[in-house]
Design an enzyme around this catalytic site. Sequence first.
Site, PDB file in Angstrom:
ATOM      1  N   ASP A   7      32.608  34.429   5.976  1.00  0.00           N
ATOM      2  CA  ASP A   7      31.182  34.739   5.924  1.00  0.00           C
ATOM      3  C   ASP A   7      30.677  34.355   4.528  1.00  0.00           C
ATOM      4  OD1 ASP A   7      28.899  36.436   7.398  1.00  0.00           O
ATOM      5  OD2 ASP A   7      28.844  36.891   5.236  1.00  0.00           O
ATOM      6  N   ILE A   8      29.571  33.609   4.469  1.00  0.00           N
ATOM      7  CA  ILE A   8      29.002  33.229   3.171  1.00  0.00           C
ATOM      8  C   ILE A   8      28.337  34.460   2.550  1.00  0.00           C
ATOM      9  CG2 ILE A   8      27.358  31.731   1.998  1.00  0.00           C
ATOM     10  CD1 ILE A   8      27.693  29.733   4.272  1.00  0.00           C
ATOM     11  N   GLU A  14      26.064  32.178   9.561  1.00  0.00           N
ATOM     12  CA  GLU A  14      26.801  31.759   8.370  1.00  0.00           C
ATOM     13  C   GLU A  14      28.287  32.073   8.470  1.00  0.00           C
ATOM     14  OE1 GLU A  14      25.135  35.906   7.317  1.00  0.00           O
ATOM     15  OE2 GLU A  14      24.649  34.190   8.594  1.00  0.00           O
TER      16      GLU A  14
END
Length: 327
Positions: free
Chosen positions: A203-204, A246
């Site tokens: 996950d960004i 994301e």
Amino acid sequence: MDIQLDQAPCGYVSISDTGIVRSVNQTFLDMLRYERDGLLGQHIESAMSVTNKLFFHTYFYPYIQLYGHVNEMYFSLRTSAREDVPVLLNGVRQERGGETVIDCVVLEMRKRIEYEKDMLQTKTKLEELYQATKEANEQLERLHGEYESKQQELMRVNDRLEMLASTDPLTGLRNRRFFQDGLLASLAAYRESGEPFSLLLFDIDHFKRINDTYGHPVGDLILIKLAELLRSLSRASDIVARYGGEEFVVLLPETDRAKALLAAERYCEAASSTEMDGYRITVSIGAATVSPEATEVTLVDQADLALYASKSGGRNRVTHFEQVPER
């Protein structure tokens, strides 16, 4: 003339050296529909058309004078009703009773000509059939070639459609559906061979802040650049996919917990140290490794819990599900 010769199954005529008919059998008379006295003493050419008279003078007389015989000469005689009768003639020139005579045997050729016509027609039909078959085979080969070409084209289209159906349009990575199919296949292989595998869920960090600050085009750029990075760091056997938004996922075949953590740390460090067209990001990663009781749902849930632990622990870090406290 004895009766055997008179009734012989072929015509017989004897002419003088100048062509005058000296004797003739009944078969020859029947063939031309003449009475005996209608031909005896007449010139043989009286039973010929103008064309055949010319042929007789041009070929028959010179040949028999030169060689003394003629074999299988084909031409036409003419009946008393002026109808042409095709015949085959054999002749021999010889001395008899102090006179030079030419004895001829004449065979009517109607049946043979009919047979030859039938054979010619049959040959023509066979040639036409052969040509039609050849053309049909050529057409069949062309159609087969077109079929093969269209089949190959269809396979390429199907492959393209399959690729589109299993590819994320923004990043070019595999999509969630493809990852789930790969996860099911890996579980089946694990139950058969016992070979471990792991998955990493990315996950960004603060991605919403990036979109809010720089706009969605920059957010899309970050997703594309991260996808390129993940692909460059992965093995050919790994499945790298965009899981949604994301989030990214990497399925790692033949990878136990220790190897999964090493791979995750490499991804995490590379993401934080790589400039992406002037922007920098970090990622949080959750890892899970297959176990005998695992399912496709529980494995993803475990990686998701580990990811949540990484984000709660300060982000830009890696957590394996087995490291999550109070599970």
